[in-house]
Design a protein around this motif. Structure first.
Motif, PDB file in Angstrom:
ATOM      1  N   SER A 206       0.825  -1.209   0.000  1.00 39.91           N
ATOM      2  CA  SER A 206       0.000   0.000   0.000  1.00 39.91           C
ATOM      3  C   SER A 206       0.858   1.257   0.000  1.00 39.91           C
ATOM      4  CB  SER A 206      -0.928   0.000   1.224  1.00 39.91           C
ATOM      5  OG  SER A 206      -1.839  -1.085   1.155  1.00 39.91           O
ATOM      6  N   VAL A 207       1.982   1.218   0.731  1.00 39.47           N
ATOM      7  CA  VAL A 207       2.909   2.355   0.702  1.00 39.47           C
ATOM      8  C   VAL A 207       3.434   2.570  -0.708  1.00 39.47           C
ATOM      9  CG1 VAL A 207       5.192   3.123   1.464  1.00 39.47           C
ATOM     10  CG2 VAL A 207       3.579   2.207   3.129  1.00 39.47           C
ATOM     11  N   LEU A 208       3.767   1.474  -1.393  1.00 38.44           N
ATOM     12  CA  LEU A 208       4.239   1.582  -2.776  1.00 38.44           C
ATOM     13  C   LEU A 208       3.168   2.194  -3.675  1.00 38.44           C
ATOM     14  CD1 LEU A 208       6.137  -1.807  -3.274  1.00 38.44           C
ATOM     15  CD2 LEU A 208       7.121   0.469  -3.028  1.00 38.44           C
ATOM     16  N   SER A 209       1.918   1.834  -3.441  1.00 39.02           N
ATOM     17  CA  SER A 209       0.828   2.403  -4.240  1.00 39.02           C
ATOM     18  C   SER A 209       0.730   3.920  -4.026  1.00 39.02           C
ATOM     19  CB  SER A 209      -0.503   1.742  -3.858  1.00 39.02           C
ATOM     20  OG  SER A 209      -0.510   0.381  -4.228  1.00 39.02           O
TER      21      SER A 209
ATOM     22  N   ALA B 113      -5.982   0.488   3.917  1.00 41.15           N
ATOM     23  CA  ALA B 113      -5.586   1.154   5.158  1.00 41.15           C
ATOM     24  C   ALA B 113      -6.727   1.184   6.162  1.00 41.15           C
ATOM     25  CB  ALA B 113      -5.102   2.570   4.854  1.00 41.15           C
ATOM     26  N   GLN B 114      -7.945   1.426   5.666  1.00 41.51           N
ATOM     27  CA  GLN B 114      -9.101   1.463   6.565  1.00 41.51           C
ATOM     28  C   GLN B 114      -9.422   0.077   7.114  1.00 41.51           C
ATOM     29  OE1 GLN B 114     -11.840   3.315   3.820  1.00 41.51           O
ATOM     30  NE2 GLN B 114     -11.449   5.379   4.637  1.00 41.51           N
ATOM     31  N   GLU B 115      -9.294  -0.938   6.255  1.00 43.29           N
ATOM     32  CA  GLU B 115      -9.572  -2.313   6.708  1.00 43.29           C
ATOM     33  C   GLU B 115      -8.560  -2.766   7.761  1.00 43.29           C
ATOM     34  OE1 GLU B 115      -9.457  -4.515   3.124  1.00 43.29           O
ATOM     35  OE2 GLU B 115     -11.532  -4.040   2.529  1.00 43.29           O
ATOM     36  N   GLU B 116      -7.300  -2.337   7.586  1.00 39.39           N
ATOM     37  CA  GLU B 116      -6.235  -2.761   8.497  1.00 39.39           C
ATOM     38  C   GLU B 116      -6.032  -1.785   9.653  1.00 39.39           C
ATOM     39  OE1 GLU B 116      -4.505  -5.657   8.314  1.00 39.39           O
ATOM     40  OE2 GLU B 116      -5.946  -6.149   6.720  1.00 39.39           O
ATOM     41  N   HIS B 117      -6.848  -0.725   9.696  1.00 39.33           N
ATOM     42  CA  HIS B 117      -6.733   0.300  10.734  1.00 39.33           C
ATOM     43  C   HIS B 117      -5.327   0.927  10.759  1.00 39.33           C
ATOM     44  CE1 HIS B 117     -10.628  -1.022  12.169  1.00 39.33           C
ATOM     45  NE2 HIS B 117     -10.169  -2.259  12.247  1.00 39.33           N
ATOM     46  N   ALA B 118      -4.738   1.057   9.571  1.00 35.55           N
ATOM     47  CA  ALA B 118      -3.438   1.720   9.431  1.00 35.55           C
ATOM     48  C   ALA B 118      -3.699   3.214   9.269  1.00 35.55           C
ATOM     49  CB  ALA B 118      -2.681   1.152   8.239  1.00 35.55           C
ATOM     50  N   GLU B 119      -3.944   3.886  10.387  1.00 35.09           N
ATOM     51  CA  GLU B 119      -4.474   5.248  10.332  1.00 35.09           C
ATOM     52  C   GLU B 119      -3.445   6.283   9.863  1.00 35.09           C
ATOM     53  OE1 GLU B 119      -6.016   5.364  14.346  1.00 35.09           O
ATOM     54  OE2 GLU B 119      -8.037   5.044  13.602  1.00 35.09           O
TER      55      GLU B 119
ATOM     56  N   LEU C 283      -1.109   5.741   7.577  1.00 37.40           N
ATOM     57  CA  LEU C 283      -1.140   5.597   6.120  1.00 37.40           C
ATOM     58  C   LEU C 283      -2.410   6.224   5.552  1.00 37.40           C
ATOM     59  CD1 LEU C 283      -0.023   4.451   3.479  1.00 37.40           C
ATOM     60  CD2 LEU C 283      -1.179   2.297   4.014  1.00 37.40           C
ATOM     61  N   GLU C 284      -3.533   6.034   6.240  1.00 31.93           N
ATOM     62  CA  GLU C 284      -4.794   6.609   5.781  1.00 31.93           C
ATOM     63  C   GLU C 284      -4.709   8.137   5.724  1.00 31.93           C
ATOM     64  OE1 GLU C 284      -9.550   6.696   7.033  1.00 31.93           O
ATOM     65  OE2 GLU C 284      -8.162   5.350   8.075  1.00 31.93           O
ATOM     66  N   CYS C 285      -4.087   8.740   6.723  1.00 28.05           N
ATOM     67  CA  CYS C 285      -3.931  10.204   6.716  1.00 28.05           C
ATOM     68  C   CYS C 285      -3.093  10.664   5.526  1.00 28.05           C
ATOM     69  CB  CYS C 285      -3.277  10.661   8.019  1.00 28.05           C
ATOM     70  SG  CYS C 285      -4.362  10.594   9.457  1.00 28.05           S
ATOM     71  N   SER C 286      -2.015   9.937   5.236  1.00 31.75           N
ATOM     72  CA  SER C 286      -1.155  10.293   4.106  1.00 31.75           C
ATOM     73  C   SER C 286      -1.925  10.218   2.793  1.00 31.75           C
ATOM     74  CB  SER C 286       0.061   9.364   4.048  1.00 31.75           C
ATOM     75  OG  SER C 286       0.851   9.500   5.196  1.00 31.75           O
TER      76      SER C 286
ATOM     77  N   PHE D 126      -5.557   8.621  -8.601  1.00 28.89           N
ATOM     78  CA  PHE D 126      -6.725   8.452  -7.735  1.00 28.89           C
ATOM     79  C   PHE D 126      -7.117   6.980  -7.588  1.00 28.89           C
ATOM     80  CE2 PHE D 126      -8.166  12.830  -7.047  1.00 28.89           C
ATOM     81  CZ  PHE D 126      -8.785  12.657  -5.819  1.00 28.89           C
ATOM     82  N   LEU D 127      -7.029   6.222  -8.656  1.00 32.73           N
ATOM     83  CA  LEU D 127      -7.374   4.799  -8.575  1.00 32.73           C
ATOM     84  C   LEU D 127      -6.460   4.086  -7.583  1.00 32.73           C
ATOM     85  CD1 LEU D 127      -8.047   3.906 -12.334  1.00 32.73           C
ATOM     86  CD2 LEU D 127      -9.721   4.006 -10.471  1.00 32.73           C
ATOM     87  N   LEU D 128      -5.169   4.376  -7.649  1.00 30.95           N
ATOM     88  CA  LEU D 128      -4.232   3.765  -6.710  1.00 30.95           C
ATOM     89  C   LEU D 128      -4.508   4.202  -5.274  1.00 30.95           C
ATOM     90  CD1 LEU D 128      -0.842   4.040  -8.655  1.00 30.95           C
ATOM     91  CD2 LEU D 128      -2.068   1.944  -8.077  1.00 30.95           C
ATOM     92  N   LEU D 129      -4.783   5.482  -5.114  1.00 38.89           N
ATOM     93  CA  LEU D 129      -5.033   6.011  -3.771  1.00 38.89           C
ATOM     94  C   LEU D 129      -6.301   5.431  -3.164  1.00 38.89           C
ATOM     95  CD1 LEU D 129      -4.038   9.754  -4.337  1.00 38.89           C
ATOM     96  CD2 LEU D 129      -2.800   8.078  -2.958  1.00 38.89           C
ATOM     97  N   GLU D 130      -7.333   5.267  -3.972  1.00 36.59           N
ATOM     98  CA  GLU D 130      -8.595   4.712  -3.466  1.00 36.59           C
ATOM     99  C   GLU D 130      -8.415   3.268  -3.018  1.00 36.59           C
ATOM    100  OE1 GLU D 130     -11.112   5.436  -6.779  1.00 36.59           O
ATOM    101  OE2 GLU D 130     -11.721   7.450  -6.106  1.00 36.59           O
ATOM    102  N   ALA D 131      -7.651   2.482  -3.795  1.00 36.98           N
ATOM    103  CA  ALA D 131      -7.403   1.087  -3.415  1.00 36.98           C
ATOM    104  C   ALA D 131      -6.571   1.023  -2.132  1.00 36.98           C
ATOM    105  CB  ALA D 131      -6.686   0.352  -4.551  1.00 36.98           C
ATOM    106  N   ALA D 132      -5.558   1.879  -2.053  1.00 38.34           N
ATOM    107  CA  ALA D 132      -4.714   1.906  -0.852  1.00 38.34           C
ATOM    108  C   ALA D 132      -5.507   2.380   0.360  1.00 38.34           C
ATOM    109  CB  ALA D 132      -3.506   2.819  -1.076  1.00 38.34           C
ATOM    110  N   LEU D 133      -6.422   3.332   0.152  1.00 40.16           N
ATOM    111  CA  LEU D 133      -7.244   3.840   1.247  1.00 40.16           C
ATOM    112  C   LEU D 133      -8.152   2.748   1.807  1.00 40.16           C
ATOM    113  CD1 LEU D 133      -8.151   6.276   2.932  1.00 40.16           C
ATOM    114  CD2 LEU D 133      -9.839   6.773   1.152  1.00 40.16           C
ATOM    115  N   LYS D 134      -8.704   1.951   0.918  1.00 40.23           N
ATOM    116  CA  LYS D 134      -9.576   0.859   1.351  1.00 40.23           C
ATOM    117  C   LYS D 134      -8.808  -0.126   2.223  1.00 40.23           C
ATOM    118  CE  LYS D 134     -12.600  -2.807  -0.398  1.00 40.23           C
ATOM    119  NZ  LYS D 134     -13.124  -3.498  -1.610  1.00 40.23           N
TER     120      LYS D 134
END
Length: 699
Positions: free
Chosen positions: A168-171, A198-204, A206-209, A188-196
């Protein structure tokens, strides 16, 4: 050695590498366990790889001095252990270390070496890590096509692995490069997938970034309302996390959004609120950067200058946000495209202000100014009350020795400029110097050839002259009024930089005084109890890991109250000072720590020596002290001391172990006092009675 255990160690070390992208604390805890397991199983490869990873964690924490020491020790250990795997890991850490310091060439070379070794070993993880590092270098240099290439390569190495925090960091990194290439939809496509994820894994974090990067794409395309949504969500999330760097970026970008919308007062109120909650240096720096922008927009230039000054009082922090730096530089380029010469002056000024050590960037100023005008000699002087300290001078690329001029010197053009707070512009110094100096001395700079054209500018911070800038050329009529205008633009930055350098110098001195006061007893020069607790915990950990003996020594001066009552407290202080000096002499190894425990009680923790060895040192100290005659108005006197010593090979954790041994040392001390004083009682086992130490027993 059990191969299954060794494989488990290797796997956990690689897991810890990936964990650094989520939590340094968790990663450090895991690798410490791996290090202990490796040492217990005498697995050298695991030991060295764990140490390399701990060095990487120190890099991420910004512990530069510690990193250098660790790298030196690891390289020494690797001389007897040739391993491509360890060399690969070490090269990766070096790449990150140089990247944090902005030494891009060395960083890139290190990542190349790590990647080549990883390819030879077939290690996809480090191939990806190395490509990611090279991508970050290119992103920091705003070479977006190259950064996209490297991030994409890193992503390719991870294709056959399940989703992870690193993926996800790479994305997100790939999306940053696509943003720079104006390929916003793909980003945006990459960010949306990474955001999903991050939210599932509670990686907050990363979610803020991700939310921040999404907002930047909206702002770049003037979709200001759309940018508000992710920024507000990120701000709420970061506040809960209390994560200083990402929160600072979000606050900066939200305030910038308010500025773009013309809401200057709202932006000011917002950052003021943020400033109240800020405690970290990065937050403070970001706060005052945007504050300066706001004040400039509102025309409050004095406040803007004050904010610039505060930004540069903050020491440069390793790991400062590359994305924020890039945005700031891009905005300045857009504003300055119409005038290349002033743009270059502004860039020089920014470099000057951004570095608290003016000497380090003198070469940069000299080189850049020569693009605009001929500069054979450049000097930057600091004004300190009645003196002009010409600290930084460079001629034809070489530094000159500093010198000092008194402000009232009637033969110096520098002194005239400072006294009168006026610029000097001379097309020929030999024809015009009589306007400024009574008896002009040509050889102001020793070893410098004859100079002709001169511009001299006082440097101000607010209403105070803090320095003077001088450029000189060895030909007549070398400078124009346009050159003078350019230097005036630089002078504003130089004045701020000089003020910051001076304040930083003073702050460093104050911090050092505070550190010394908190860690060192002012009378004896020994460690304070707090400093003893800190040092002894580290020594204990080293001894425990290496199965070294550790001894604790408690000393109490005999009849010290009588010394104070008879000879006075000044004499008592002299005795304590002498003891402090001697203890620091007899116990000065890296694994020793001597402290003033309270009053006349002194406490020493000595690693890698058993109680009898410690007692031998104490007896040498006793012989030294007993031979020393103290003197007061009441006459001469000598002093003795009693001592208790306990030692063991540590098994417990440091806090419990040190407390236990200190308690026994204290008991043995009072046993010595109850049995005639001026002697030492010791034991090497807490469950055995202490015995009086007699030197002949050791023969």
């Amino acid at each position: 050695m059990d191969q299954e255990i060794l494989t488990s160690i290797d796997t956990r070390i690689d897991d810890a590498y990936l964990l650094t992208y989520k939590s340094l604390a968790e990663a450090e805890k895991l690798v410490e366990i791996c290090l202990d397991d490796s040492e217990q199983n005498e697995y050298f490869a695991g030991t060295i790889n764990a140490k390399i990873l701990l060095t990487l964690i120190s890099v991420q924490k910004g512990e530069s001095d510690l990193v250098r020491d660790k790298l030196s020790r690891i390289e020494e250990e690797l001389k007897s252990f040739s391993s491509d795997d360890s060399q690969m890991r070490l090269a990766h850490v070096r790449g990150l270390y140089f990247l944090k310091d902005g030494v891009y060439r060395d960083s890139f070379d290190s990542f190349v070496k790590a990647g080549n070794l990883a390819a030879r070993l077939g290690n996809q993880l480090f191939q990806a890590l190395s490509a990611n590092g090279k991508g970050f270098i290119k992103l920091g240099q705003r070479e977006f096509q190259d950064s996209h290439h490297y991030f994409n390569a890193a992503k390719t190495f991870q294709l056959d692995l399940p989703p992870s925090i690193f993926n996800s960091v790479l994305s997100v990194n790939l999306a940053c490069s696509l943003n720079g290439l104006n390929r916003d939809d793909e980003a945006f496509l990459l960010l949306e997938a990474a955001l999903k994820y991050a939210q599932e894994e509670h990686a907050e974090i990363l979610e803020c970034s991700i939310l921040d990067e999404m907002a930047q794409i909206h702002m770049k395309n003037n979709r200001l309302k759309e940018a508000r949504v992710p920024l507000k969500k990120g701000l709420d999330l970061s506040k809960r996390l209390v994560h200083s760097e990402i929160r600072a970026e979000l606050v900066y970008h939200y305030a910038a959004l308010l500025l773009r919308e013309g809401e200057y007062d709202a932006a000011e109120d917002f950052i003021q609120k943020f400033g109240m909650e800020s405690k970290m240096g990065i937050q403070k720096s970001m706060f005052h950067k945007i504050a300066a922008d706001i004040y400039e927009q509102k025309g409050e230039f004095q406040k803007a200058l004050a904010s610039h000054k505060i930004v540069n009082e903050i020491h440069e922090r390793v790991g400062f946000s590359q994305s924020v730096h890039s945005v700031l530089m891009q905005e300045k380029r857009e504003l300055q495209d119409q005038n290349h010469r002033l743009s270059l002056m502004s860039i020089i000024g920014q470099e000057l202000v951004a570095n608290l050590d003016i000497g380090k960037i003198l070469d940069l100023i000299y080189t850049q100014l020569n693009v605009l005008m001929p500069v054979d000699l450049l000097s930057v002087a600091m004004v300190n009350e009645d003196e002009i300290d010409v600290k930084f001078s460079i001629k034809e690329g070489e530094r000159l020795q500093p010198f000092v001029i008194h402000k009232e010197n009637q033969d110096s053009i520098l002194a005239w400029s400072v006294r009168n707070d006026k610029e000097i512009f001379m097309r020929s110094i030999y024809e015009e110097s009589n306007l400024y100096a009574k008896g002009f001395i040509p050889a102001v700079f020793k070893g410098v050839s004859r100079m002709e054209s001169v511009i001299c500018l006082p440097l101000r911070y607010l209403d105070q002259i803090v320095g003077v800038l001088t450029v000189q050329c060895n030909k007549k009529n070398s400078y124009t009024t346009e050159d003078l205008e350019n230097l005036r633009a630089l002078a504003t930055y130089a004045g701020i930089a000089l003020r910051n350098a001076r304040q930083t110098e003073r702050m460093s001195e104050l911090n050092e005084d505070l550190r010394r006061q908190s860690s060192q007893d002012s009378l004896t020069g020994l460690a304070t109890r707090r400093e003893f607790a800190r040092q002894s915990s580290n020594i204990w950990r080293i001894c425990r890991r290496n199965s070294f003996w550790i001894s604790i020594i408690m000393i109490d001066l005999d009849h010290f109250k009588e010394v104070n009552d008879t000879h006075g407290h000044a004499s008592g202080d002299e005795v304590l000072k002498k003891f402090g000096d001697e203890l620091n002499h007899y116990f000065k190894r890296p694994l020793d720590c001597a402290a003033r425990y309270g009053g006349e009680e002194l406490l020493i923790l000595a690693g890698d020596i058993c109680p009898r060895e410690a007692a031998m040192r104490v007896e040498l100290l006793r012989e030294e002290i007993s031979s020393f005659e103290f003197e007061s108005d009441k006459g001469k006197f000598t002093v003795n001391f009693s001592c208790g010593i306990i030692g063991e090979v540590p098994k417990l954790e440091s806090d419990a172990g040190i407390a236990k041994l200190t308690d026994f040392a204290d008991r043995y001390l009072y046993e010595a006092k109850n049995n005639g004083r001026n002697c030492t009682y010791l034991s090497d086992q807490a469950d055995q009675a202490a015995k009086k130490f007699i030197i002949s027993h050791t023969k």
